[in-house]
Design an enzyme around this catalytic site. Structure first.
Site, PDB file in Angstrom:
ATOM      1  N   VAL A  34      71.427  77.733  -9.998  1.00 36.24           N
ATOM      2  CA  VAL A  34      71.705  76.918  -8.798  1.00 36.24           C
ATOM      3  C   VAL A  34      70.977  77.485  -7.583  1.00 36.24           C
ATOM      4  O   VAL A  34      70.321  76.744  -6.827  1.00 36.24           O
ATOM      5  CB  VAL A  34      73.227  76.845  -8.536  1.00 36.24           C
ATOM      6  N   ARG A  65      71.565  90.516  -8.635  1.00 34.45           N
ATOM      7  CA  ARG A  65      71.991  91.731  -9.327  1.00 34.45           C
ATOM      8  C   ARG A  65      70.787  92.630  -9.576  1.00 34.45           C
ATOM      9  O   ARG A  65      70.817  93.817  -9.359  1.00 34.45           O
ATOM     10  CB  ARG A  65      72.633  91.322 -10.655  1.00 34.45           C
ATOM     11  N   ILE A 156      77.913  65.171  -7.654  1.00 34.52           N
ATOM     12  CA  ILE A 156      78.692  64.004  -7.197  1.00 34.52           C
ATOM     13  C   ILE A 156      79.384  64.375  -5.883  1.00 34.52           C
ATOM     14  O   ILE A 156      80.098  65.371  -5.831  1.00 34.52           O
ATOM     15  CB  ILE A 156      79.772  63.602  -8.229  1.00 34.52           C
ATOM     16  N   GLY A 207      70.904  74.856 -18.773  1.00 35.63           N
ATOM     17  CA  GLY A 207      71.534  75.406 -17.554  1.00 35.63           C
ATOM     18  C   GLY A 207      72.859  74.759 -17.221  1.00 35.63           C
ATOM     19  O   GLY A 207      73.356  74.909 -16.110  1.00 35.63           O
ATOM     20  N   LYS A 225      88.295  73.163 -12.035  1.00 37.45           N
ATOM     21  CA  LYS A 225      87.895  72.042 -11.173  1.00 37.45           C
ATOM     22  C   LYS A 225      89.083  71.129 -10.881  1.00 37.45           C
ATOM     23  O   LYS A 225      89.228  70.610  -9.771  1.00 37.45           O
ATOM     24  CB  LYS A 225      86.769  71.253 -11.830  1.00 37.45           C
TER      25      LYS A 225
HETATM   26  P1  NAP Z   1      73.483  82.129 -12.874  1.00 34.06           P
HETATM   27  O1  NAP Z   1      72.316  81.324 -13.291  1.00 34.06           O
HETATM   28  O2  NAP Z   1      74.115  83.050 -13.846  1.00 34.06           O
HETATM   29  O3  NAP Z   1      73.048  82.949 -11.568  1.00 34.06           O
HETATM   30  C1  NAP Z   1      73.867  83.925 -11.002  1.00 34.06           C
HETATM   31  C2  NAP Z   1      73.086  84.666  -9.929  1.00 34.06           C
HETATM   32  O4  NAP Z   1      73.959  85.575  -9.289  1.00 34.06           O
HETATM   33  C3  NAP Z   1      71.908  85.480 -10.458  1.00 34.06           C
HETATM   34  O5  NAP Z   1      70.838  85.410  -9.561  1.00 34.06           O
HETATM   35  C4  NAP Z   1      72.465  86.904 -10.512  1.00 34.06           C
HETATM   36  O6  NAP Z   1      71.482  87.908 -10.311  1.00 34.06           O
HETATM   37  C5  NAP Z   1      73.388  86.886  -9.321  1.00 34.06           C
HETATM   38  N1  NAP Z   1      74.473  87.846  -9.436  1.00 34.06           N
HETATM   39  C6  NAP Z   1      75.389  87.937 -10.428  1.00 34.06           C
HETATM   40  N2  NAP Z   1      76.230  88.965 -10.181  1.00 34.06           N
HETATM   41  C7  NAP Z   1      75.832  89.506  -9.019  1.00 34.06           C
HETATM   42  C8  NAP Z   1      76.292  90.596  -8.245  1.00 34.06           C
HETATM   43  N3  NAP Z   1      77.340  91.333  -8.610  1.00 34.06           N
HETATM   44  N4  NAP Z   1      75.657  90.883  -7.086  1.00 34.06           N
HETATM   45  C9  NAP Z   1      74.589  90.146  -6.689  1.00 34.06           C
HETATM   46  N5  NAP Z   1      74.112  89.092  -7.384  1.00 34.06           N
HETATM   47  C10 NAP Z   1      74.727  88.787  -8.542  1.00 34.06           C
HETATM   48  O7  NAP Z   1      74.663  81.197 -12.347  1.00 34.06           O
HETATM   49  P2  NAP Z   1      74.558  79.675 -11.857  1.00 34.06           P
HETATM   50  O8  NAP Z   1      74.585  78.774 -13.040  1.00 34.06           O
HETATM   51  O9  NAP Z   1      73.487  79.527 -10.854  1.00 34.06           O
HETATM   52  O10 NAP Z   1      75.997  79.487 -11.179  1.00 34.06           O
HETATM   53  C11 NAP Z   1      76.267  80.021  -9.900  1.00 34.06           C
HETATM   54  C12 NAP Z   1      77.636  79.521  -9.432  1.00 34.06           C
HETATM   55  O11 NAP Z   1      77.608  78.094  -9.340  1.00 34.06           O
HETATM   56  C13 NAP Z   1      78.793  79.840 -10.379  1.00 34.06           C
HETATM   57  O12 NAP Z   1      79.956  80.056  -9.621  1.00 34.06           O
HETATM   58  C14 NAP Z   1      78.928  78.576 -11.203  1.00 34.06           C
HETATM   59  O13 NAP Z   1      80.230  78.407 -11.732  1.00 34.06           O
HETATM   60  C15 NAP Z   1      78.641  77.548 -10.152  1.00 34.06           C
HETATM   61  N6  NAP Z   1      78.157  76.262 -10.661  1.00 34.06           N
HETATM   62  C16 NAP Z   1      77.163  76.236 -11.587  1.00 34.06           C
HETATM   63  C17 NAP Z   1      76.710  75.014 -12.057  1.00 34.06           C
HETATM   64  C18 NAP Z   1      75.633  74.913 -13.083  1.00 34.06           C
HETATM   65  O14 NAP Z   1      75.414  73.809 -13.591  1.00 34.06           O
HETATM   66  N7  NAP Z   1      74.938  75.988 -13.409  1.00 34.06           N
HETATM   67  C19 NAP Z   1      77.284  73.842 -11.563  1.00 34.06           C
HETATM   68  C20 NAP Z   1      78.304  73.908 -10.607  1.00 34.06           C
HETATM   69  C21 NAP Z   1      78.733  75.147 -10.161  1.00 34.06           C
HETATM   70  P3  NAP Z   1      70.279  88.110 -11.350  1.00 34.06           P
HETATM   71  O15 NAP Z   1      69.386  86.911 -11.166  1.00 34.06           O
HETATM   72  O16 NAP Z   1      69.623  89.378 -10.937  1.00 34.06           O
HETATM   73  O17 NAP Z   1      70.910  88.168 -12.704  1.00 34.06           O
HETATM   74  N1  HSE Z   2      79.457  74.687 -16.775  1.00 37.85           N
HETATM   75  C1  HSE Z   2      79.758  73.606 -15.926  1.00 37.85           C
HETATM   76  C2  HSE Z   2      79.733  72.303 -16.720  1.00 37.85           C
HETATM   77  C3  HSE Z   2      78.758  73.547 -14.814  1.00 37.85           C
HETATM   78  O1  HSE Z   2      79.247  72.299 -17.850  1.00 37.85           O
HETATM   79  O2  HSE Z   2      80.232  71.303 -16.223  1.00 37.85           O
HETATM   80  C4  HSE Z   2      79.149  72.618 -13.727  1.00 37.85           C
HETATM   81  O3  HSE Z   2      80.274  73.069 -13.044  1.00 37.85           O
END
Ligand code: NAP
Ligand code: HSE
Length: 459
Positions: A34, A65, A156, A207, A225
């Site tokens: 994201v 991280r 959405i 993703g 959610k």
């Molecule tokens: P992700 O791809 O796993 O990315 C997480 C990021 O956070 C990475 O850049 C990671 O660093 C960094 N990170 C993790 N732990 C950390 C720490 N302790 N200190 C500093 N940075 C840290 O996750 P994502 O899918 O983008 O999701 C991010 C958030 O959005 C989550 O809360 C998720 O539930 C929410 N979300 C995701 C989606 C989706 O479709 N993916 C949809 C809605 C909401 P590195 O890059 O160095 O590993």
């Molecule tokens: N893992 C979540 C899903 C991302 O599949 O709906 C969006 O919150």
């Protein structure tokens, strides 16, 4: 013009912008699926957003991280660090955008942000579902806002629709397909005959899935959610651990998806919040929906939510609920709302989160009432079907249909699937009947029981 006026009003009201709003400095905490897309959108539409916000939106820090990891070439390495505290305490930062996920460390970082009187934008549903009420009240005391559109159904604009667009209504029910990963897997299995494992692997590569995909599959993500959405919609404090029924898709069998389809149902991982006389019913579980209902037609990683308001009636919101681009779309909208000042106004006046409200009276699951699909594998001998019908009759359960399918293999040696559907019955009554069936000598293997929603005016 209106936005500019509002912006000026907010600049004097909001301590985070009191130093002078020459720029909205952003600390991006997390730059994965994201965060990378948020950065790209902000960079590629800089002029338009500057015009909207009345000042440049500048990402000043990207905290991750592992700063040494290979990243999208558009992310300048000079912005990268692993030092969240330093990024947050930069006086030019007024918005902390948390996209790292997880609970404890994210909470610690947001506490620092709020203590430093920085506005928060987050998509972290796990964090809000567990700690939303206390985070919101801390932000209120500090005079900053928290926005979270990306946390529920990605792209959405659901939270905004519920708290502003539907403000005239008492919301009586919310039915949602809230997890894109599960919906993608169910669609792939049923329509493409893909195996469960292959469909999950594809959802991860696209993703959609959480870092720990168990949270998607076991219903936890949808329940996170639902806790947030139901709090906003019902204007009552609904904690994640107050949801009494959370089941995932891990035990679903293709044979039931197919049998349900033959009966006119489609199986979805459905999240429900419904106001009833005794309180609020809350559940997340695989559920058969009439195939004619719009939610039944929601395929792939798409999410959709049916909302019922006493003035508006039925509203259906549909879109991509998972993935970097759709979620970034919501996060960037929150950043702009925060920079303009509308986020603070909404936060102060509309109470977007029910942190000050009383805890909802949650109806125990046993009292939930719905129709049910029951599949029994029967030994193929005379009287088996009659015994199933008798168990249902003994519990006073009204049968809507009872169908015995042709046995596969040689008659008498294998179980024969018998599928019953019931009229609306309390969950505990049906579960008692299922327990009795499981003990019958004519029954092979565990009886499958899936709630089914009957076509009714409010659905
Ligand atoms: P992700 O791809 O796993 O990315 C997480 C990021 O956070 C990475 O850049 C990671 O660093 C960094 N990170 C993790 N732990 C950390 C720490 N302790 N200190 C500093 N940075 C840290 O996750 P994502 O899918 O983008 O999701 C991010 C958030 O959005 C989550 O809360 C998720 O539930 C929410 N979300 C995701 C989606 C989706 O479709 N993916 C949809 C809605 C909401 P590195 O890059 O160095 O590993
Ligand atoms: N893992 C979540 C899903 C991302 O599949 O709906 C969006 O919150």
């Amino acid at each position: 013009m209106y936005l500019r006026q509002l912006c000026c009003v907010q600049l004097t009201r909001s301590p985070a912008f009191a130093v002078g709003f020459h720029m909205a400095g952003i600390a991006l905490i997390g730059c994965g699926t994201v965060g990378t897309q948020v950065f790209r959108i902000l960079a590629s539409r800089e002029d338009r957003f500057t015009h909207l916000a009345g000042a440049p939106l500048e990402v000043r820090h990207v905290v991750v991280r592992d700063p040494g990891k290979k990243r999208d070439p558009g992310i300048p390495s000079t912005l990268l660090s692993s030092n969240a505290e330093a990024a947050i305490s930069d006086p030019a930062v007024s918005i902390v955008c948390e996209l790292m996920g997880g609970i404890d460390e994210a909470r610690r970082i947001l506490d620092i942000a709020i203590a430093n009187r920085k506005h928060v934008v987050t998509a972290n549903k796990a964090l809000l579902a567990e700690h939303g009420a206390s985070l919101f009240s801390a932000a209120r005391s500090a005079g900053v806002s928290i926005t979270f559109e990306g946390a529920v159904c990605g792209g959405i604009p659901l939270i905004d629709a519920v708290r502003r667009g539907l403000i005239a209504n008492e919301i009586t029910a919310v039915y949602g397909i809230l997890n894109g990963t599960c919906n993608y897997i169910l669609t792939q299995m049923l329509d493409r005959q893909t195996s469960y494992a292959d469909a999950l692997a594809k959802a991860q590569s696209l993703g959609y899935a959480e870092a720990d995909p168990t949270l998607d599959i076991d219903g936890t993500d949808a329940a996170h959610k639902l806790a947030i959405l139901a709090s906003v919609a019902m204007r009552e404090n609904i904690a994640f651990n107050a949801i009494p029924m959370v089941r995932g898709i891990q035990d679903l069998q293709l044979t039931d998806l197919i049998a349900g389809r033959e009966l006119g149902y489609t199986c979805k991982l459905l999240a429900v919040a419904e106001r009833v006389d005794a309180g609020v019913q809350l559940s997340v579980r695989p559920t058969f929906i009439p195939s004619s209902h719009p939610l039944a037609k929601v395929d792939g990683a798409f999410n959709a939510v049916s909302i019922y308001g006493d003035a508006v009636g039925h509203v259906l919101l549909y879109g991509r609920g998972a993935g970097g681009g759709p979620t970034a779309s919501a996060v960037v909208a929150d950043i702009i709302d925060t920079a303009i000042g509308t986020a603070q106004a909404t936060f102060d006046r509309l109470g977007p989160y029910a942190d000050g409200a009383k805890a909802a009276r949650v109806v125990p699951t046993d009292e939930n009432e719905t129709a049910h699909y029951i599949r029994v594998e029967l030994v193929d001998r005379p009287g088996g079907m009659a015994r199933i019908a008798q168990v249902l009759a003994d519990e006073g359960i009204s049968i809507a249909s009872l169908v015995q399918h042709a046995p596969e293999g040689s008659a008498g040696s294998e179980g024969v699937p018998v599928v019953a559907t019931t009229h609306v019955t309390r969950d505990d009554v049906v579960h008692r009947a299922v327990d009795v069936m499981n003990k019958l000598d004519v029954v092979r293997g565990p009886v499958v029981c899936i709630p089914a929603i009957e076509e009714r005016p409010e659905f």
